[in-house]
Design an enzyme around this catalytic site. Structure first.
Site, PDB file in Angstrom:
ATOM      1  CB  CYS A   1       3.454 -16.092   6.375  1.00 52.43           C
ATOM      2  SG  CYS A   1       1.763 -15.869   5.784  1.00 52.43           S
TER       3      CYS A   1
ATOM      4  CB  CYS B   1       2.711 -19.739   5.227  1.00 50.06           C
ATOM      5  SG  CYS B   1       2.722 -18.881   3.624  1.00 50.06           S
TER       6      CYS B   1
ATOM      7  CG  ASP C   1     -11.539 -13.881  10.902  1.00 50.31           C
ATOM      8  OD1 ASP C   1     -11.032 -13.289   9.939  1.00 50.31           O
ATOM      9  OD2 ASP C   1     -11.287 -13.589  12.092  1.00 50.31           O
TER      10      ASP C   1
ATOM     11  CG  HIS D   1       3.526 -15.790   1.182  1.00 47.92           C
ATOM     12  ND1 HIS D   1       2.942 -15.616   2.413  1.00 47.92           N
ATOM     13  CD2 HIS D   1       4.094 -14.598   0.869  1.00 47.92           C
ATOM     14  CE1 HIS D   1       3.150 -14.387   2.841  1.00 47.92           C
ATOM     15  NE2 HIS D   1       3.853 -13.741   1.915  1.00 47.92           N
TER      16      HIS D   1
ATOM     17  CG  ASN E   1      -9.527  -5.492   4.627  1.00 49.70           C
ATOM     18  OD1 ASN E   1     -10.415  -4.811   4.117  1.00 49.70           O
ATOM     19  ND2 ASN E   1      -9.713  -6.183   5.738  1.00 49.70           N
TER      20      ASN E   1
ATOM     21  N   GLY F   1      -6.357  -1.509   5.483  1.00 54.12           N
ATOM     22  CA  GLY F   1      -6.500  -2.156   6.791  1.00 54.12           C
ATOM     23  C   GLY F   1      -6.093  -3.617   6.793  1.00 54.12           C
TER      24      GLY F   1
ATOM     25  CG  HIS G   1      -0.945 -15.718   2.882  1.00 49.10           C
ATOM     26  ND1 HIS G   1      -0.002 -16.741   2.910  1.00 49.10           N
ATOM     27  CD2 HIS G   1      -1.913 -16.122   2.026  1.00 49.10           C
ATOM     28  CE1 HIS G   1      -0.399 -17.718   2.094  1.00 49.10           C
ATOM     29  NE2 HIS G   1      -1.556 -17.365   1.548  1.00 49.10           N
TER      30      HIS G   1
ATOM     31  CG  HIS H   1      -6.723 -12.408   4.157  1.00 45.77           C
ATOM     32  ND1 HIS H   1      -5.478 -11.823   4.272  1.00 45.77           N
ATOM     33  CD2 HIS H   1      -7.558 -11.614   4.874  1.00 45.77           C
ATOM     34  CE1 HIS H   1      -5.561 -10.742   5.023  1.00 45.77           C
ATOM     35  NE2 HIS H   1      -6.822 -10.582   5.400  1.00 45.77           N
TER      36      HIS H   1
ATOM     37  CG  HIS I   1     -12.154 -10.715   5.312  1.00 48.40           C
ATOM     38  ND1 HIS I   1     -11.994 -10.945   6.662  1.00 48.40           N
ATOM     39  CD2 HIS I   1     -11.046 -10.035   4.924  1.00 48.40           C
ATOM     40  CE1 HIS I   1     -10.851 -10.414   7.073  1.00 48.40           C
ATOM     41  NE2 HIS I   1     -10.250  -9.848   6.036  1.00 48.40           N
TER      42      HIS I   1
HETATM   43  P1  5GP Z   1      -7.145  -8.438   7.602  1.00 48.85           P
HETATM   44  O1  5GP Z   1      -7.397  -7.353   8.606  1.00 48.85           O
HETATM   45  O2  5GP Z   1      -5.679  -8.668   7.368  1.00 48.85           O
HETATM   46  O3  5GP Z   1      -7.908  -8.255   6.314  1.00 48.85           O
HETATM   47  O4  5GP Z   1      -7.768  -9.741   8.212  1.00 48.85           O
HETATM   48  C1  5GP Z   1      -7.051 -10.690   8.912  1.00 48.85           C
HETATM   49  C2  5GP Z   1      -8.050 -11.618   9.540  1.00 48.85           C
HETATM   50  O5  5GP Z   1      -7.364 -12.772   9.996  1.00 48.85           O
HETATM   51  C3  5GP Z   1      -8.747 -11.015  10.773  1.00 48.85           C
HETATM   52  O6  5GP Z   1     -10.157 -11.013  10.552  1.00 48.85           O
HETATM   53  C4  5GP Z   1      -8.337 -11.934  11.922  1.00 48.85           C
HETATM   54  O7  5GP Z   1      -9.374 -12.152  12.845  1.00 48.85           O
HETATM   55  C5  5GP Z   1      -7.936 -13.204  11.196  1.00 48.85           C
HETATM   56  N1  5GP Z   1      -6.899 -13.978  11.869  1.00 48.85           N
HETATM   57  C6  5GP Z   1      -5.703 -13.502  12.325  1.00 48.85           C
HETATM   58  N2  5GP Z   1      -4.988 -14.505  12.868  1.00 48.85           N
HETATM   59  C7  5GP Z   1      -5.737 -15.633  12.731  1.00 48.85           C
HETATM   60  C8  5GP Z   1      -5.510 -16.994  13.102  1.00 48.85           C
HETATM   61  O8  5GP Z   1      -4.480 -17.378  13.655  1.00 48.85           O
HETATM   62  N3  5GP Z   1      -6.502 -17.880  12.811  1.00 48.85           N
HETATM   63  C9  5GP Z   1      -7.657 -17.488  12.189  1.00 48.85           C
HETATM   64  N4  5GP Z   1      -8.563 -18.446  11.946  1.00 48.85           N
HETATM   65  N5  5GP Z   1      -7.890 -16.216  11.822  1.00 48.85           N
HETATM   66  C10 5GP Z   1      -6.946 -15.300  12.097  1.00 48.85           C
HETATM   67 ZN    ZN Z   2       1.860 -16.781   3.735  1.00 48.45          ZN
END
Ligand code: 5GP
Ligand code: ZN
Length: 114
Positions: free
Chosen positions: A4, A7, A30, A46, A87, A93, A98, A100, A102
């Site tokens: 993950c 994680c 991000d 997690h 999301n 989407g 994990h 999160h 935004h």
């Molecule tokens: P989701 O689409 O799952 O809601 O959002 C995942 C977010 O994680 C995306 O906005 C993407 O840019 C961000 N993200 C993915 N991998 C990484 C990473 O390794 N580091 C950081 N800081 N953000 C990440």
């Molecule tokens: Zn995780």
């Protein structure tokens, strides 16, 4: 959880730009920001998504919103406002599995959320 990416960020195996941390929560910028301020706020436990939320996880959700308030203050966007998005699952989407939150701010958000 192994494999993950978030994680790994929590365990500092992958570097990130951390803006807030406590025993249960981590927040970092991000990697592909879609607003001048784009912070991801995550539980250190997690939890895959809102669908996998257990009764015992409900308290952390409240704490995450408390942390969001602190981060918004730190980032100077508390007064002008901000948007929080979670999301969930395929239709939502969600790319990273994990949970999160935004935190988006620093500009006037569009009227559309979908
Ligand atoms: P989701 O689409 O799952 O809601 O959002 C995942 C977010 O994680 C995306 O906005 C993407 O840019 C961000 N993200 C993915 N991998 C990484 C990473 O390794 N580091 C950081 N800081 N953000 C990440
Ligand atoms: Zn995780």
């Amino acid at each position: 959880m192994e494999d993950c990416i978030f994680c790994k960020i929590i365990n500092k195996e992958i570097p990130s730009n951390i803006v807030y941390e406590d025993d249960e929560i981590l927040a970092f910028r991000d990697i592909h920001p879609v607003a001048p301020i784009h912070v991801l706020v995550i539980p250190k436990k997690h939890i895959t998504s809102l669908v996998e939320l257990e009764k015992e996880d409900e308290a952390i959700i409240g704490k995450i919103y408390g942390a969001i308030n602190k981060i918004a203050t730190q980032e100077g966007i508390l007064e002008k406002g901000f948007r929080v998005i979670v999301n969930c699952g395929e239709d939502g989407g969600q790319e990273v599995k994990h949970l999160h939150f935004h935190l988006l701010g620093g500009k006037k958000m569009g009227p559309k959320i979908a």
